[in-house]
Design a protein around this motif. Structure first.
Motif, PDB file in Angstrom:
ATOM      1  N   PRO A 255      25.329  11.248 -10.271  1.00 59.00           N
ATOM      2  CA  PRO A 255      25.918  10.999  -8.935  1.00 59.00           C
ATOM      3  C   PRO A 255      27.318  10.694  -9.099  1.00 59.00           C
ATOM      4  N   GLN A 256      28.262  10.567  -8.266  1.00 59.94           N
ATOM      5  CA  GLN A 256      29.563  10.325  -8.302  1.00 59.94           C
ATOM      6  C   GLN A 256      29.608   8.582  -8.047  1.00 59.94           C
ATOM      7  N   GLN A 257      28.655   8.353  -7.115  1.00 57.68           N
ATOM      8  CA  GLN A 257      28.558   6.688  -7.032  1.00 57.68           C
ATOM      9  C   GLN A 257      27.541   6.498  -8.081  1.00 57.68           C
ATOM     10  N   ASP A 258      27.240   4.866  -8.310  1.00 55.83           N
ATOM     11  CA  ASP A 258      26.268   4.855  -9.253  1.00 55.83           C
ATOM     12  C   ASP A 258      24.785   5.115  -8.498  1.00 55.83           C
ATOM     13  N   LEU A 259      23.726   5.207  -9.280  1.00 51.88           N
ATOM     14  CA  LEU A 259      22.414   5.744  -9.090  1.00 51.88           C
ATOM     15  C   LEU A 259      21.952   4.839  -8.115  1.00 51.88           C
ATOM     16  N   ALA A 260      22.112   3.572  -8.032  1.00 50.53           N
ATOM     17  CA  ALA A 260      21.377   2.872  -7.111  1.00 50.53           C
ATOM     18  C   ALA A 260      21.998   3.091  -5.757  1.00 50.53           C
ATOM     19  N   THR A 261      23.205   3.315  -5.576  1.00 48.15           N
ATOM     20  CA  THR A 261      23.812   3.335  -4.413  1.00 48.15           C
ATOM     21  C   THR A 261      23.526   4.533  -3.927  1.00 48.15           C
ATOM     22  N   THR A 262      23.224   5.775  -4.733  1.00 47.38           N
ATOM     23  CA  THR A 262      22.762   6.875  -4.112  1.00 47.38           C
ATOM     24  C   THR A 262      21.631   6.872  -3.789  1.00 47.38           C
ATOM     25  N   ALA A 263      20.892   6.208  -4.491  1.00 44.87           N
ATOM     26  CA  ALA A 263      19.313   5.946  -3.857  1.00 44.87           C
ATOM     27  C   ALA A 263      19.299   5.666  -2.459  1.00 44.87           C
ATOM     28  N   ARG A 264      19.969   4.416  -2.304  1.00 43.50           N
ATOM     29  CA  ARG A 264      19.900   3.562  -1.197  1.00 43.50           C
ATOM     30  C   ARG A 264      20.531   4.577  -0.088  1.00 43.50           C
ATOM     31  N   ALA A 265      21.279   5.414  -0.376  1.00 47.24           N
ATOM     32  CA  ALA A 265      22.261   6.438   0.625  1.00 47.24           C
ATOM     33  C   ALA A 265      21.067   7.498   1.050  1.00 47.24           C
ATOM     34  N   VAL A 266      20.283   7.763   0.123  1.00 48.09           N
ATOM     35  CA  VAL A 266      19.220   8.808   0.502  1.00 48.09           C
ATOM     36  C   VAL A 266      18.004   8.189   1.277  1.00 48.09           C
ATOM     37  N   PHE A 267      17.913   6.813   1.176  1.00 42.45           N
ATOM     38  CA  PHE A 267      16.997   5.980   1.698  1.00 42.45           C
ATOM     39  C   PHE A 267      17.481   5.901   3.206  1.00 42.45           C
ATOM     40  N   HIS A 268      18.751   5.538   3.387  1.00 41.12           N
ATOM     41  CA  HIS A 268      19.135   5.505   4.827  1.00 41.12           C
ATOM     42  C   HIS A 268      19.327   6.813   5.545  1.00 41.12           C
ATOM     43  N   ALA A 269      19.780   7.683   4.788  1.00 42.52           N
ATOM     44  CA  ALA A 269      20.170   9.038   5.475  1.00 42.52           C
ATOM     45  C   ALA A 269      18.691   9.615   6.061  1.00 42.52           C
TER      46      ALA A 269
ATOM     47  N   ARG B 193       0.847  -1.238  -0.027  1.00 39.72           N
ATOM     48  CA  ARG B 193       0.133   0.073   0.020  1.00 39.72           C
ATOM     49  C   ARG B 193       0.928   1.105   0.128  1.00 39.72           C
ATOM     50  N   THR B 194       1.956   1.251   0.637  1.00 40.84           N
ATOM     51  CA  THR B 194       2.911   2.199   0.690  1.00 40.84           C
ATOM     52  C   THR B 194       3.474   2.693  -0.647  1.00 40.84           C
TER      53      THR B 194
ATOM     54  N   ASP C  67      13.119  -7.145   2.733  1.00 38.10           N
ATOM     55  CA  ASP C  67      14.260  -6.668   1.857  1.00 38.10           C
ATOM     56  C   ASP C  67      13.513  -6.176   0.303  1.00 38.10           C
ATOM     57  N   ARG C  68      12.554  -6.835   0.029  1.00 40.87           N
ATOM     58  CA  ARG C  68      12.024  -6.591  -1.381  1.00 40.87           C
ATOM     59  C   ARG C  68      11.146  -5.438  -1.268  1.00 40.87           C
ATOM     60  N   HIS C  69      10.552  -4.803  -0.141  1.00 41.24           N
ATOM     61  CA  HIS C  69       9.791  -3.744   0.035  1.00 41.24           C
ATOM     62  C   HIS C  69      10.870  -2.817   0.176  1.00 41.24           C
ATOM     63  N   GLU C  70      11.933  -2.747   0.600  1.00 37.90           N
ATOM     64  CA  GLU C  70      12.982  -1.737   0.778  1.00 37.90           C
ATOM     65  C   GLU C  70      13.589  -1.616  -0.511  1.00 37.90           C
ATOM     66  N   GLN C  71      13.619  -2.595  -1.302  1.00 37.06           N
ATOM     67  CA  GLN C  71      14.143  -2.529  -2.729  1.00 37.06           C
ATOM     68  C   GLN C  71      13.337  -1.545  -3.697  1.00 37.06           C
ATOM     69  N   HIS C  72      12.035  -2.044  -3.192  1.00 36.18           N
ATOM     70  CA  HIS C  72      11.076  -1.225  -4.042  1.00 36.18           C
ATOM     71  C   HIS C  72      11.011   0.480  -3.795  1.00 36.18           C
ATOM     72  N   LEU C  73      11.248   0.615  -2.590  1.00 38.24           N
ATOM     73  CA  LEU C  73      11.303   2.121  -2.014  1.00 38.24           C
ATOM     74  C   LEU C  73      12.582   2.705  -2.754  1.00 38.24           C
ATOM     75  N   VAL C  74      13.561   2.000  -2.527  1.00 41.16           N
ATOM     76  CA  VAL C  74      14.951   2.434  -3.237  1.00 41.16           C
ATOM     77  C   VAL C  74      14.711   2.741  -4.676  1.00 41.16           C
ATOM     78  N   ASP C  75      13.996   1.647  -5.396  1.00 40.37           N
ATOM     79  CA  ASP C  75      13.889   1.773  -6.886  1.00 40.37           C
ATOM     80  C   ASP C  75      13.148   2.948  -7.196  1.00 40.37           C
ATOM     81  N   GLN C  76      12.255   3.215  -6.225  1.00 41.25           N
ATOM     82  CA  GLN C  76      11.196   4.631  -6.658  1.00 41.25           C
ATOM     83  C   GLN C  76      12.103   5.818  -6.585  1.00 41.25           C
ATOM     84  N   ILE C  77      12.935   5.896  -5.274  1.00 43.53           N
ATOM     85  CA  ILE C  77      14.023   7.196  -5.248  1.00 43.53           C
ATOM     86  C   ILE C  77      14.853   7.076  -6.770  1.00 43.53           C
ATOM     87  N   ALA C  78      15.363   5.777  -6.896  1.00 42.14           N
ATOM     88  CA  ALA C  78      16.359   5.993  -8.294  1.00 42.14           C
ATOM     89  C   ALA C  78      15.634   6.451  -9.405  1.00 42.14           C
ATOM     90  N   GLN C  79      14.274   6.183  -9.473  1.00 45.18           N
ATOM     91  CA  GLN C  79      13.487   6.494 -10.711  1.00 45.18           C
ATOM     92  C   GLN C  79      13.451   8.129 -10.414  1.00 45.18           C
TER      93      GLN C  79
END
Lengths: 197, 197
Positions: free
Chosen positions: A148-162, A66-67, A122-134
């Motif tokens: 991004p200086q790092q690849d996009l997926a890494t940066t998206a995950r960093a945004v999620f973690h931050a 739902r999220t 893990d799958r849910h978090e990946q979904h959320l990170v994919d949305q950020i990457a998009q």
């Protein structure tokens, strides 16, 4: 009222399972309770979900999804990517606060289920990170964000973690603090500055 | 061996209190246990700490303050501010992991005490944020960091919150994950990019 097995869909079972979980709690709720609430035999439920664990996993996935659905407009919209990123983070924080504050029992129930299903999480978090990457990808395309200086997926995950403090249920107790709104704005401002060209 | 009240310092009481807490747990440890371990009357302990609550607060403060002391070289050193910031964050993450992994019983004990003393925790967080602000200020002075768009204290707190995942005990369970090292590096890179001129 008894439902015939013809009309018994997986979605209907999941809907009722969520209700049963809310009523009996995750420790006590059984497949028999779900079947009884649906007015069918437990065999009919097992025809859709082969085990109790599979049913619990599916209901958890549905709840988490739902999220994802609620956040899709921010991931896919037409407005500038930086605005969509702030919108996405704000909406996620609001959704989590509503879930935690509005229906704490259901939230507690799903915290138990989530603990049982780390693969689902893990799958849910990946979904959320994919949305950020998009959002990041469209921002880079439109020169709203720097490549991004790092690849996009890494940066998206960093945004999620931050921004963990504002969506991870481990922090739910802090979300009612009056300072949390300003703290959120400051972290989002920091993240936005990191992404700017 | 009995210590005379002449040599009974507050520091010695706190040292022994920590041992007693570790041995009996925070629910059972009493001032009488502390006095017995010191070989003095409980009145002698009360001469230094007027209540059991005051003693527990002081021992919590002392425990938390070890982190501040360990991080001081990064807050005050001569190397470039960006390096000191990464060093500070890395050292804090390492200290927290060591505390959580190396002595989980003492960690659990202090989690209970911390729950009792939110004012102590607030002061401790403020100390940590002040150290970040000190690094940021010297970085701005040396043109290693941009002058922040928000005030320095707000930015320092945002850096602290953005790295919550790597120092907040609510996340301790994730610290042993093999992915946590790379996740930490990615968030630090994001924060550094946000601060760059």
């Amino acid at each position: 009222m008894a439902a015939s097995t013809e009309t018994l869909t997986a979605e209907r079972i999941l809907e009722v399972t969520e209700e049963v979980l809310r009523r009996y709690g995750p420790a006590k709720a059984t497949v028999v309770d779900v079947a009884r609430a649906l007015g069918v035999s437990h065999g009919s439920v097992y025809r859709h979900f082969r085990t109790k664990a599979a049913l619990r996993e599916a209901v958890t996935e549905r709840w988490l999804h739902r999220t994802i659905t609620a956040l899709e407009p921010y991931a896919e919209g037409d407005s500038p990517a930086d605005e969509r990123l702030t919108g996405w983070l704000t909406a996620l924080f609001a959704l989590k606060r509503t879930k935690a504050g509005g229906d704490p029992e259901l939230m507690a129930t799903f915290q138990v289920l989530i603990g049982e299903n780390s693969a689902v999480v893990d799958r849910h978090e990946q979904h959320l990170v994919d949305q950020i990457a998009q959002i990041l990808a469209s921002g880079v395309r439109d020169d709203v964000f720097a490549a991004p200086q790092q690849d996009l997926a890494t940066t998206a995950r960093a945004v999620f973690h931050a921004t963990d403090r504002f969506h991870n249920p481990a922090h739910a107790a802090e979300w009612t603090s009056p300072a949390s709104e300003a703290a959120f704005d400051a972290v989002v401002a920091l993240v936005q500055r990191a992404l700017r060209p």
